[in-house]
Enzyme design. Structure first.
Site, PDB file in Angstrom:
ATOM      1  N   SER A  82       0.789  -1.235   0.000  1.00  0.00           N
ATOM      2  CA  SER A  82       0.000   0.000   0.000  1.00  0.00           C
ATOM      3  C   SER A  82       0.818   1.279   0.000  1.00  0.00           C
ATOM      4  O   SER A  82       0.250   2.370  -0.090  1.00  0.00           O
ATOM      5  CB  SER A  82      -0.961   0.006   1.195  1.00  0.00           C
ATOM      6  OG  SER A  82      -2.018  -0.893   0.994  1.00  0.00           O
ATOM      7  N   LYS A 250       3.061   6.715   4.872  1.00  0.00           N
ATOM      8  CA  LYS A 250       2.123   5.729   4.352  1.00  0.00           C
ATOM      9  C   LYS A 250       2.688   4.349   4.621  1.00  0.00           C
ATOM     10  O   LYS A 250       3.855   4.073   4.319  1.00  0.00           O
ATOM     11  CB  LYS A 250       1.910   5.914   2.848  1.00  0.00           C
ATOM     12  CG  LYS A 250       0.918   4.928   2.247  1.00  0.00           C
ATOM     13  CD  LYS A 250      -0.497   5.252   2.694  1.00  0.00           C
ATOM     14  CE  LYS A 250      -1.436   4.069   2.465  1.00  0.00           C
ATOM     15  NZ  LYS A 250      -1.284   3.007   3.487  1.00  0.00           N
ATOM     16  N   THR A 251       1.857   3.498   5.182  1.00  0.00           N
ATOM     17  CA  THR A 251       2.250   2.129   5.490  1.00  0.00           C
ATOM     18  C   THR A 251       1.786   1.182   4.383  1.00  0.00           C
ATOM     19  O   THR A 251       1.022   1.552   3.497  1.00  0.00           O
ATOM     20  CB  THR A 251       1.638   1.676   6.821  1.00  0.00           C
ATOM     21  OG1 THR A 251       0.207   1.748   6.714  1.00  0.00           O
ATOM     22  CG2 THR A 251       2.106   2.560   7.968  1.00  0.00           C
ATOM     23  N   GLY A 252       2.252  -0.053   4.468  1.00  0.00           N
ATOM     24  CA  GLY A 252       1.814  -1.082   3.538  1.00  0.00           C
ATOM     25  C   GLY A 252       2.117  -2.451   4.106  1.00  0.00           C
ATOM     26  O   GLY A 252       3.056  -2.612   4.887  1.00  0.00           O
TER      27      GLY A 252
END
Length: 305
Positions: A82, A250-252
């Site tokens: 993501s 932003k993480t993923g």
């Protein structure tokens, strides 16, 4: 790791980001590792963390005040997951929107599309299923809550995942690529080239988007505002960084325990640090390792702070 001083306000951060773009702060990372003063063992500690957690760990961190960098497996490919959503939103802002008109466009979708995406905490709300959502709200949902259905809708408007790859090439990133939609892009098999990036590439691109001139000032401010409002980093960067460091990230996450965080953090009273931590395993049953990401962020803050 303690840092004195008040945490920068959201407005101060947005103003500083604009100033960085005007000043032309160099964002591309040196190929050499410059050991931060007082902590010459950063690479050894990163290798120890990697062994302790039985993971593959990729790191890119750049202090924009001094140009010092910390690099570990910075040229190796990792599943992006993501983390791509920031790139998709940036492409929408630059390539589709004109003076906010496209952001105000309302898009409609089905409940099945939300289910097929695998994760729709915002798009799946009954009121949004009934009334649709504006592109602006979809951008916010994709970044702030990592809503997969919102990201897929944005990809549809862009013309598909390959539009994100083209966007990356247009801002100088020759490495990052997006090939599939949510949730398939998170399969994260070892050795797969599709839907991957490197720590250096994604770090340089995030830096250009938030601190550089890849976006118009208004678009850069919007994107940075959404990154600052991210809600998914509580156990990752946010847990590892000092409380008074402002964070836009932003993480993923995906299969094989893949767990990522990428963004920009602003220590008090000084220019920002671009930071990327990408992690994955070779076991399909591995679980996401938030402590590894948080510990790495803490180490980087100590080294560069």
């Amino acid at each position: 790791m303690g840092t004195t001083g008040a945490r920068p306000s959201r407005r101060a951060v947005l103003t500083a980001a604009a100033g960085a773009a005007v000043a032309g702060i160099p964002l591309g990372g040196s190929t050499a590792f410059a050991a931060p003063r007082g902590n010459p063992d950063v690479l050894r500690q990163l290798r120890a963390l990697e062994q302790e957690h039985s993971a593959r760990l990729g790191v890119y961190a750049r202090d924009t005040a001094t140009g010092r960098t910390v690099l570990h497996r910075a040229e190796e490919r990792f599943p992006m997951c993501s983390v791509f959503k920031t790139l998709a939103v940036a492409a929408v802002l630059r390539d589709l929107d004109r003076d906010g008109e496209f952001l105000a466009t309302r898009l409609f979708y089905t409940e099945q599309e939300v289910k097929d995406s695998g994760f729709g905490p915002v798009t799946g709300l009954p009121e949004n299923l009934a009334a649709g959502m504006t592109v602006e709200r979809l951008c916010a949902a994709a970044i702030c809550q990592s809503d997969n259905a919102a990201a897929n809708l944005l990809l549809r408007e862009l013309g598909g995942p390959e539009a994100v790859t083209r966007f990356c090439r247009s801002v100088g990133d020759r490495t990052t690529r997006l090939d599939r939609w949510e949730p398939e892009l998170n399969s994260a098999e070892p050795g797969r080239l599709t839907d991957t990036t490197t720590p250096r590439a994604i770090g340089a691109t995030y830096g250009e988007l938030v601190l550089g001139d890849a976006l118009a000032p208004r678009d850069r401010e919007r994107l940075t505002g959404w990154l600052l409002a991210n809600t998914t980093s509580t156990e990752r960067f946010r847990k590892g960084l000092p409380a008074d460091w402002t964070l836009g990230d932003k993480t993923g996450g995906g299969a094989y325990g893949t767990n990522n965080d990428a963004g920009v953090t602003w220590p008090p009273h000084r220019p920002p640090v671009v930071m990327v931590v990408l992690t994955t395993h070779d076991r399909p049953d591995a679980v996401a390792d938030n402590p590894l990401v948080a510990k790495t962020a803490a180490l980087l803050a100590s080294a560069l702070g």
